[in-house]
Design a protein around this motif. Structure first.
Motif, PDB file in Angstrom:
ATOM      1  N   THR A 221      41.321   2.317   5.453  1.00 23.77           N
ATOM      2  CA  THR A 221      42.720   2.196   6.098  1.00 23.77           C
ATOM      3  C   THR A 221      43.449   0.934   5.857  1.00 23.77           C
ATOM      4  OG1 THR A 221      41.457   3.572   7.686  1.00 23.77           O
ATOM      5  CG2 THR A 221      43.457   2.981   8.278  1.00 23.77           C
ATOM      6  N   TRP A 222      44.531   1.149   5.080  1.00 23.12           N
ATOM      7  CA  TRP A 222      45.330   0.160   4.730  1.00 23.12           C
ATOM      8  C   TRP A 222      46.389  -0.308   5.833  1.00 23.12           C
ATOM      9  CZ3 TRP A 222      44.935  -3.567   1.149  1.00 23.12           C
ATOM     10  CH2 TRP A 222      44.277  -3.221  -0.011  1.00 23.12           C
ATOM     11  N   ILE A 223      46.569  -1.273   6.426  1.00 25.12           N
ATOM     12  CA  ILE A 223      47.574  -1.607   7.359  1.00 25.12           C
ATOM     13  C   ILE A 223      48.307  -2.921   6.651  1.00 25.12           C
ATOM     14  CG2 ILE A 223      47.882  -2.678   9.666  1.00 25.12           C
ATOM     15  CD1 ILE A 223      45.324  -1.366  10.616  1.00 25.12           C
ATOM     16  N   ILE A 224      49.567  -2.675   6.477  1.00 28.14           N
ATOM     17  CA  ILE A 224      50.470  -3.446   5.600  1.00 28.14           C
ATOM     18  C   ILE A 224      51.625  -3.956   6.283  1.00 28.14           C
ATOM     19  CG2 ILE A 224      51.907  -3.364   3.582  1.00 28.14           C
ATOM     20  CD1 ILE A 224      49.670  -1.143   2.611  1.00 28.14           C
ATOM     21  N   PHE A 225      51.652  -5.253   6.465  1.00 27.97           N
ATOM     22  CA  PHE A 225      52.828  -5.819   7.269  1.00 27.97           C
ATOM     23  C   PHE A 225      53.823  -6.148   6.386  1.00 27.97           C
ATOM     24  CE2 PHE A 225      48.586  -7.021   9.490  1.00 27.97           C
ATOM     25  CZ  PHE A 225      48.552  -6.206  10.747  1.00 27.97           C
ATOM     26  N   PRO A 226      55.002  -5.560   6.819  1.00 27.16           N
ATOM     27  CA  PRO A 226      56.179  -5.904   5.922  1.00 27.16           C
ATOM     28  C   PRO A 226      56.841  -7.157   6.141  1.00 27.16           C
ATOM     29  CG  PRO A 226      56.867  -4.171   7.501  1.00 27.16           C
ATOM     30  CD  PRO A 226      55.264  -4.504   7.658  1.00 27.16           C
ATOM     31  N   GLU A 227      56.577  -7.700   7.621  1.00 23.95           N
ATOM     32  CA  GLU A 227      57.277  -9.066   7.863  1.00 23.95           C
ATOM     33  C   GLU A 227      56.324 -10.093   7.012  1.00 23.95           C
ATOM     34  OE1 GLU A 227      58.622 -10.943  11.833  1.00 23.95           O
ATOM     35  OE2 GLU A 227      59.139  -8.901  11.544  1.00 23.95           O
ATOM     36  N   THR A 228      57.136 -10.941   6.455  1.00 29.03           N
ATOM     37  CA  THR A 228      56.149 -11.967   5.465  1.00 29.03           C
ATOM     38  C   THR A 228      55.939 -13.055   5.900  1.00 29.03           C
ATOM     39  OG1 THR A 228      58.358 -12.868   4.246  1.00 29.03           O
ATOM     40  CG2 THR A 228      57.288 -10.883   3.388  1.00 29.03           C
ATOM     41  N   ILE A 229      55.011 -14.138   5.280  1.00 27.49           N
ATOM     42  CA  ILE A 229      54.945 -15.289   5.621  1.00 27.49           C
ATOM     43  C   ILE A 229      55.301 -16.275   4.647  1.00 27.49           C
ATOM     44  CG2 ILE A 229      53.133 -15.074   7.239  1.00 27.49           C
ATOM     45  CD1 ILE A 229      51.226 -16.063   5.152  1.00 27.49           C
ATOM     46  N   TYR A 230      55.641 -17.361   4.582  1.00 28.78           N
ATOM     47  CA  TYR A 230      56.027 -18.157   3.493  1.00 28.78           C
ATOM     48  C   TYR A 230      55.185 -19.284   2.841  1.00 28.78           C
ATOM     49  CZ  TYR A 230      60.273 -15.607   5.038  1.00 28.78           C
ATOM     50  OH  TYR A 230      61.246 -14.855   5.375  1.00 28.78           O
ATOM     51  N   ILE A 231      55.264 -19.565   1.691  1.00 30.55           N
ATOM     52  CA  ILE A 231      54.587 -20.690   1.080  1.00 30.55           C
ATOM     53  C   ILE A 231      55.596 -21.378   0.155  1.00 30.55           C
ATOM     54  CG2 ILE A 231      52.244 -19.620   1.436  1.00 30.55           C
ATOM     55  CD1 ILE A 231      52.567 -19.079  -1.485  1.00 30.55           C
ATOM     56  N   THR A 232      55.346 -22.345  -0.317  1.00 31.28           N
ATOM     57  CA  THR A 232      56.155 -23.188  -1.380  1.00 31.28           C
ATOM     58  C   THR A 232      55.931 -22.840  -2.825  1.00 31.28           C
ATOM     59  OG1 THR A 232      54.862 -25.007  -1.525  1.00 31.28           O
ATOM     60  CG2 THR A 232      56.372 -25.183   0.303  1.00 31.28           C
ATOM     61  N   GLU A 233      56.931 -23.076  -3.687  1.00 26.43           N
ATOM     62  CA  GLU A 233      56.609 -22.777  -5.143  1.00 26.43           C
ATOM     63  C   GLU A 233      55.509 -23.613  -5.552  1.00 26.43           C
ATOM     64  OE1 GLU A 233      60.048 -23.059  -7.361  1.00 26.43           O
ATOM     65  OE2 GLU A 233      58.899 -22.449  -8.973  1.00 26.43           O
ATOM     66  N   ALA A 234      55.351 -25.096  -5.158  1.00 29.39           N
ATOM     67  CA  ALA A 234      54.188 -25.640  -5.547  1.00 29.39           C
ATOM     68  C   ALA A 234      52.832 -25.173  -5.032  1.00 29.39           C
ATOM     69  CB  ALA A 234      54.377 -27.275  -4.796  1.00 29.39           C
ATOM     70  N   GLN A 235      52.783 -24.676  -3.727  1.00 30.35           N
ATOM     71  CA  GLN A 235      51.505 -24.011  -3.298  1.00 30.35           C
ATOM     72  C   GLN A 235      51.284 -22.942  -4.136  1.00 30.35           C
ATOM     73  OE1 GLN A 235      52.203 -23.664   0.712  1.00 30.35           O
ATOM     74  NE2 GLN A 235      51.018 -25.135   1.264  1.00 30.35           N
ATOM     75  N   TYR A 236      52.092 -22.018  -4.485  1.00 30.92           N
ATOM     76  CA  TYR A 236      51.954 -21.074  -5.288  1.00 30.92           C
ATOM     77  C   TYR A 236      51.464 -21.133  -6.647  1.00 30.92           C
ATOM     78  CZ  TYR A 236      52.816 -16.553  -7.502  1.00 30.92           C
ATOM     79  OH  TYR A 236      52.889 -15.135  -8.199  1.00 30.92           O
ATOM     80  N   ASN A 237      52.049 -22.209  -7.006  1.00 28.80           N
ATOM     81  CA  ASN A 237      51.794 -22.590  -8.451  1.00 28.80           C
ATOM     82  C   ASN A 237      50.158 -23.195  -8.602  1.00 28.80           C
ATOM     83  OD1 ASN A 237      54.358 -21.995  -9.576  1.00 28.80           O
ATOM     84  ND2 ASN A 237      55.012 -24.130  -9.368  1.00 28.80           N
ATOM     85  N   LEU A 238      49.534 -23.445  -7.439  1.00 33.34           N
ATOM     86  CA  LEU A 238      48.371 -23.925  -7.645  1.00 33.34           C
ATOM     87  C   LEU A 238      47.502 -22.897  -7.669  1.00 33.34           C
ATOM     88  CD1 LEU A 238      48.336 -26.645  -4.886  1.00 33.34           C
ATOM     89  CD2 LEU A 238      47.675 -26.760  -7.588  1.00 33.34           C
ATOM     90  N   PHE A 239      47.752 -21.498  -6.868  1.00 36.29           N
ATOM     91  CA  PHE A 239      47.118 -20.272  -7.008  1.00 36.29           C
ATOM     92  C   PHE A 239      46.981 -19.987  -8.455  1.00 36.29           C
ATOM     93  CE2 PHE A 239      47.535 -20.150  -2.414  1.00 36.29           C
ATOM     94  CZ  PHE A 239      46.278 -19.423  -2.034  1.00 36.29           C
ATOM     95  N   LEU A 240      48.042 -20.058  -9.091  1.00 36.43           N
ATOM     96  CA  LEU A 240      48.118 -19.659 -10.499  1.00 36.43           C
ATOM     97  C   LEU A 240      47.332 -20.501 -11.332  1.00 36.43           C
ATOM     98  CD1 LEU A 240      52.027 -19.130 -11.284  1.00 36.43           C
ATOM     99  CD2 LEU A 240      50.168 -17.503 -10.268  1.00 36.43           C
ATOM    100  N   LYS A 241      46.736 -21.668 -11.106  1.00 36.85           N
ATOM    101  CA  LYS A 241      45.888 -22.433 -11.800  1.00 36.85           C
ATOM    102  C   LYS A 241      44.504 -21.809 -11.678  1.00 36.85           C
ATOM    103  CE  LYS A 241      48.577 -26.688 -12.190  1.00 36.85           C
ATOM    104  NZ  LYS A 241      49.046 -27.955 -11.491  1.00 36.85           N
ATOM    105  N   VAL A 242      44.133 -21.239 -10.497  1.00 34.03           N
ATOM    106  CA  VAL A 242      43.043 -20.747 -10.368  1.00 34.03           C
ATOM    107  C   VAL A 242      42.453 -19.697 -11.476  1.00 34.03           C
ATOM    108  CG1 VAL A 242      41.496 -19.176  -8.852  1.00 34.03           C
ATOM    109  CG2 VAL A 242      43.168 -21.068  -7.816  1.00 34.03           C
ATOM    110  N   ARG A 243      43.189 -19.064 -11.803  1.00 30.95           N
ATOM    111  CA  ARG A 243      42.920 -18.151 -13.088  1.00 30.95           C
ATOM    112  C   ARG A 243      43.765 -18.699 -14.227  1.00 30.95           C
ATOM    113  NH1 ARG A 243      40.797 -13.345 -12.870  1.00 30.95           N
ATOM    114  NH2 ARG A 243      42.282 -12.340 -13.985  1.00 30.95           N
ATOM    115  N   ARG A 244      44.028 -19.826 -14.453  1.00 29.16           N
ATOM    116  CA  ARG A 244      44.620 -20.199 -15.756  1.00 29.16           C
ATOM    117  C   ARG A 244      45.926 -19.490 -15.894  1.00 29.16           C
ATOM    118  NH1 ARG A 244      39.494 -20.498 -17.722  1.00 29.16           N
ATOM    119  NH2 ARG A 244      38.419 -22.640 -17.191  1.00 29.16           N
TER     120      ARG A 244
END
Ligand code: ZN
Length: 302
Positions: A221-244
């Motif tokens: 049962t999926w429950i999907i919240f349309p109201e978002t939270i926020y991160i910075t571009e720098a934080q996002y880029n770190l996630f990208l590094k996890v899988r190169r």
């Protein structure tokens, strides 16, 4: 054996039996288009059913309990960064109500980049999944029940205000640097997961769907919240590094039996004023700060 490991048995040891690069080769009888309620999907807001008739949302308000102080272990499982609940199941966070006839306990939280679900064709940079298992079942049993799992999806957007959270960014660098290698692990982080939840959990889309990775069981049962939270571009880029630089989302699935509902009442509320934007930044930053603090304390020497 720990239930949590059953749930992700195909991913805890990274000798990949499947990859995001080749979905057509995924194992599981539903994974190759054989199912009728596969996930993720593109949610067309114009065709979402406002559930006045309580067709799907039959159990009142969605009730979330005990997400504020959660003991977790973090691992890089090769596909994502995943936080699993540890310790006494009696004190794990739970959710009930809304579309959920039963109570569900939180088992793990993980991240997808880009998002898996889309709303009106739009994807988000990051989607957080909170995976819950029916409290009266173990994971193996839950994976065979139509209503065995309840998964929250929270979307993150990227803010362009890095200067305000530079310190948190530094600490996030540290955290992800410890989880960059596949199978690296961090024990006993105590986190307030409310900070990674949508600011408005009364507002959601819900449908009966599937896991988005093998074996693609149609038990969610999926429950999907349309109201978002926020991160910075720098934080996002770190996630990208996890899988190169590689993403970890399943492609959108054909809509067959996945009727999407929304609670009529919640959606008539005035949307939260955007003064909370700044707070949201600090909220997420603080989350990562906490992760790091507990990591430093809880880090096991090899
Ligand atoms: Zn997921």
């Amino acid at each position: 054996m720990d239930d949590t490991h059953d749930l992700v048995s195909s991913v805890t040891k990274f000798s990949p039996r499947w990859t995001y690069e080749d979905e057509s080769q995924w194992p599981g009888d539903k994974c190759n288009g054989g199912g009728v309620r596969q996930s993720p999907i593109d949610i067309k807001s114009s065709s979402v059913i406002k559930d006045f008739a309580q067709q799907f949302i039959q159990y009142g308000n969605l009730i979330l309990s005990d997400y504020h102080q959660v003991l977790l272990t973090a691992i890089n499982n090769g596909y994502t960064i995943m936080f699993s609940t540890v310790g006494d199941k009696e004190v794990h966070p739970t959710v009930t109500g809304g579309p959920l006839r039963h109570e569900y306990r939180l088992e793990q939280v993980h991240f997808h980049w880009l998002s898996e679900h889309a709303i009106d064709g739009v994807k988000f940079p990051l989607e957080i999944h909170f995976v819950h298992v029916r409290s009266d079942l173990n994971v193996k049993q839950a994976l065979k029940k139509r209503d065995g799992l309840a998964i929250f999806a929270v979307f993150c957007k990227i803010l362009d205000q890095e200067d305000q959270i530079e310190r948190a960014f530094d600490e996030l660098t540290f955290l992800l640097s410890k989880l960059k290698r596949v199978e690296s692990q961090v024990s006993d982080a105590l986190l307030n997961l409310n900070k990674l939840l949508s600011p408005n959990t009364d507002l959601y889309y819900t449908y009966a769907g599937s896991l988005t990775s093998p074996m693609c069981n149609e038990v969610v049962t999926w429950i999907i919240f349309p109201e978002t939270i926020y991160i910075t571009e720098a934080q996002y880029n770190l996630f990208l590094k996890v899988r190169r630089g590689r993403y970890n989302f399943r492609n959108l699935q054909e809509v067959k039996s996945q009727l999407v509902f929304q609670p009529p009442v919640g959606f008539f509320k005035t949307p939260q004023i955007v003064t909370s934007l700044k707070n949201a930044v600090f909220t997420v930053a603080e989350f990562f700060q906490n992760v790091t603090r507990f990591m430093m304390n809880g880090m096991k020497t090899p």
